[in-house]
Design a protein around this motif. Sequence first.
Motif, PDB file in Angstrom:
ATOM      1  N   LYS A  22     -58.611  -7.016 -78.209  1.00  0.00           N
ATOM      2  CA  LYS A  22     -57.690  -6.986 -77.055  1.00  0.00           C
ATOM      3  C   LYS A  22     -57.974  -5.785 -76.158  1.00  0.00           C
ATOM      4  N   ILE A  23     -58.202  -4.626 -76.748  1.00  0.00           N
ATOM      5  CA  ILE A  23     -58.495  -3.422 -75.961  1.00  0.00           C
ATOM      6  C   ILE A  23     -59.866  -3.549 -75.290  1.00  0.00           C
ATOM      7  N   HIS A  24     -60.825  -4.090 -76.003  1.00  0.00           N
ATOM      8  CA  HIS A  24     -62.161  -4.321 -75.446  1.00  0.00           C
ATOM      9  C   HIS A  24     -62.057  -5.204 -74.196  1.00  0.00           C
ATOM     10  N   ASN A  25     -61.312  -6.290 -74.308  1.00  0.00           N
ATOM     11  CA  ASN A  25     -61.138  -7.208 -73.181  1.00  0.00           C
ATOM     12  C   ASN A  25     -60.349  -6.573 -72.041  1.00  0.00           C
ATOM     13  N   ALA A  26     -59.343  -5.768 -72.361  1.00  0.00           N
ATOM     14  CA  ALA A  26     -58.570  -5.092 -71.313  1.00  0.00           C
ATOM     15  C   ALA A  26     -59.453  -4.122 -70.535  1.00  0.00           C
ATOM     16  N   ALA A  27     -60.361  -3.446 -71.222  1.00  0.00           N
ATOM     17  CA  ALA A  27     -61.295  -2.540 -70.537  1.00  0.00           C
ATOM     18  C   ALA A  27     -62.203  -3.333 -69.601  1.00  0.00           C
ATOM     19  N   PHE A  28     -62.673  -4.478 -70.050  1.00  0.00           N
ATOM     20  CA  PHE A  28     -63.511  -5.319 -69.200  1.00  0.00           C
ATOM     21  C   PHE A  28     -62.735  -5.816 -67.983  1.00  0.00           C
ATOM     22  N   GLN A  29     -61.484  -6.203 -68.189  1.00  0.00           N
ATOM     23  CA  GLN A  29     -60.660  -6.728 -67.105  1.00  0.00           C
ATOM     24  C   GLN A  29     -60.316  -5.672 -66.057  1.00  0.00           C
ATOM     25  N   SER A  30     -60.576  -4.409 -66.360  1.00  0.00           N
ATOM     26  CA  SER A  30     -60.365  -3.356 -65.369  1.00  0.00           C
ATOM     27  C   SER A  30     -61.380  -3.443 -64.233  1.00  0.00           C
ATOM     28  N   ASN A  31     -62.452  -4.201 -64.441  1.00  0.00           N
ATOM     29  CA  ASN A  31     -63.551  -4.339 -63.466  1.00  0.00           C
ATOM     30  C   ASN A  31     -64.303  -3.033 -63.225  1.00  0.00           C
ATOM     31  N   LEU A  32     -64.208  -2.111 -64.164  1.00  0.00           N
ATOM     32  CA  LEU A  32     -64.937  -0.850 -64.056  1.00  0.00           C
ATOM     33  C   LEU A  32     -66.249  -0.874 -64.829  1.00  0.00           C
ATOM     34  N   PHE A  33     -66.396  -1.843 -65.759  1.00  0.00           N
ATOM     35  CA  PHE A  33     -67.538  -1.855 -66.669  1.00  0.00           C
ATOM     36  C   PHE A  33     -68.076  -3.263 -66.839  1.00  0.00           C
ATOM     37  N   ASP A  34     -69.365  -3.353 -67.118  1.00  0.00           N
ATOM     38  CA  ASP A  34     -69.966  -4.621 -67.515  1.00  0.00           C
ATOM     39  C   ASP A  34     -69.641  -4.860 -68.989  1.00  0.00           C
ATOM     40  N   LEU A  35     -69.380  -6.110 -69.341  1.00  0.00           N
ATOM     41  CA  LEU A  35     -68.970  -6.432 -70.707  1.00  0.00           C
ATOM     42  C   LEU A  35     -69.969  -5.943 -71.745  1.00  0.00           C
ATOM     43  N   GLU A  36     -71.264  -6.075 -71.462  1.00  0.00           N
ATOM     44  CA  GLU A  36     -72.272  -5.708 -72.459  1.00  0.00           C
ATOM     45  C   GLU A  36     -72.398  -4.197 -72.656  1.00  0.00           C
ATOM     46  N   THR A  37     -71.742  -3.399 -71.820  1.00  0.00           N
ATOM     47  CA  THR A  37     -71.834  -1.945 -71.974  1.00  0.00           C
ATOM     48  C   THR A  37     -70.652  -1.339 -72.725  1.00  0.00           C
ATOM     49  N   ILE A  38     -69.601  -2.110 -72.961  1.00  0.00           N
ATOM     50  CA  ILE A  38     -68.394  -1.585 -73.608  1.00  0.00           C
ATOM     51  C   ILE A  38     -68.596  -1.564 -75.120  1.00  0.00           C
ATOM     52  N   LYS A  39     -68.260  -0.432 -75.726  1.00  0.00           N
ATOM     53  CA  LYS A  39     -68.356  -0.276 -77.178  1.00  0.00           C
ATOM     54  C   LYS A  39     -66.988   0.161 -77.685  1.00  0.00           C
ATOM     55  N   THR A  40     -66.386  -0.639 -78.561  1.00  0.00           N
ATOM     56  CA  THR A  40     -65.029  -0.377 -79.035  1.00  0.00           C
ATOM     57  C   THR A  40     -65.014  -0.350 -80.551  1.00  0.00           C
ATOM     58  N   ARG A  41     -64.313   0.636 -81.105  1.00  0.00           N
ATOM     59  CA  ARG A  41     -64.199   0.737 -82.562  1.00  0.00           C
ATOM     60  C   ARG A  41     -62.842   1.334 -82.920  1.00  0.00           C
ATOM     61  N   ALA A  42     -62.453   1.145 -84.170  1.00  0.00           N
ATOM     62  CA  ALA A  42     -61.145   1.622 -84.634  1.00  0.00           C
ATOM     63  C   ALA A  42     -61.299   2.439 -85.908  1.00  0.00           C
ATOM     64  N   ILE A  43     -60.442   3.442 -86.015  1.00  0.00           N
ATOM     65  CA  ILE A  43     -60.388   4.300 -87.193  1.00  0.00           C
ATOM     66  C   ILE A  43     -58.945   4.291 -87.695  1.00  0.00           C
TER      67      ILE A  43
END
Length: 109
Positions: A22-43
């Motif tokens: 969900k956070i990965h997709n929200a970052a993409f929907q910001s239109n600031l980044f290309d989908l293939e460049t987003i890296k998301t992880r959880a701790i």
Amino acid sequence: MPHIIIEHSEDLPVLPQVLVEKIHNAAFQSNLFDLETIKTRAISYQQYLLGAGGSGFIHIAVHILAGRSIEQKQMLSEQLLECLKTYCRASDSLSVNIYDIEHEIYRKN
């Protein structure tokens, strides 16, 4: 870019992988980044202390290359926080921060 790191208490009301998606997709929907460049992880954290009344916590740290405007960073942090609110309890402590990465010192392979 960006690197999105989700730190959270282990007792989330949502599965961590769902939150990552969900956070990965929200970052993409910001239109600031290309989908293939987003890296998301959880701790997940088992040991933590919260202020009075807190059930759990989620903190999102977003590391992006320097150059975005304050308005773009505000929009991104607000969008991610709104996404968190959708999936979390009212008693959870939620926070988002955007960090600039300097082009001159960032390296990747």
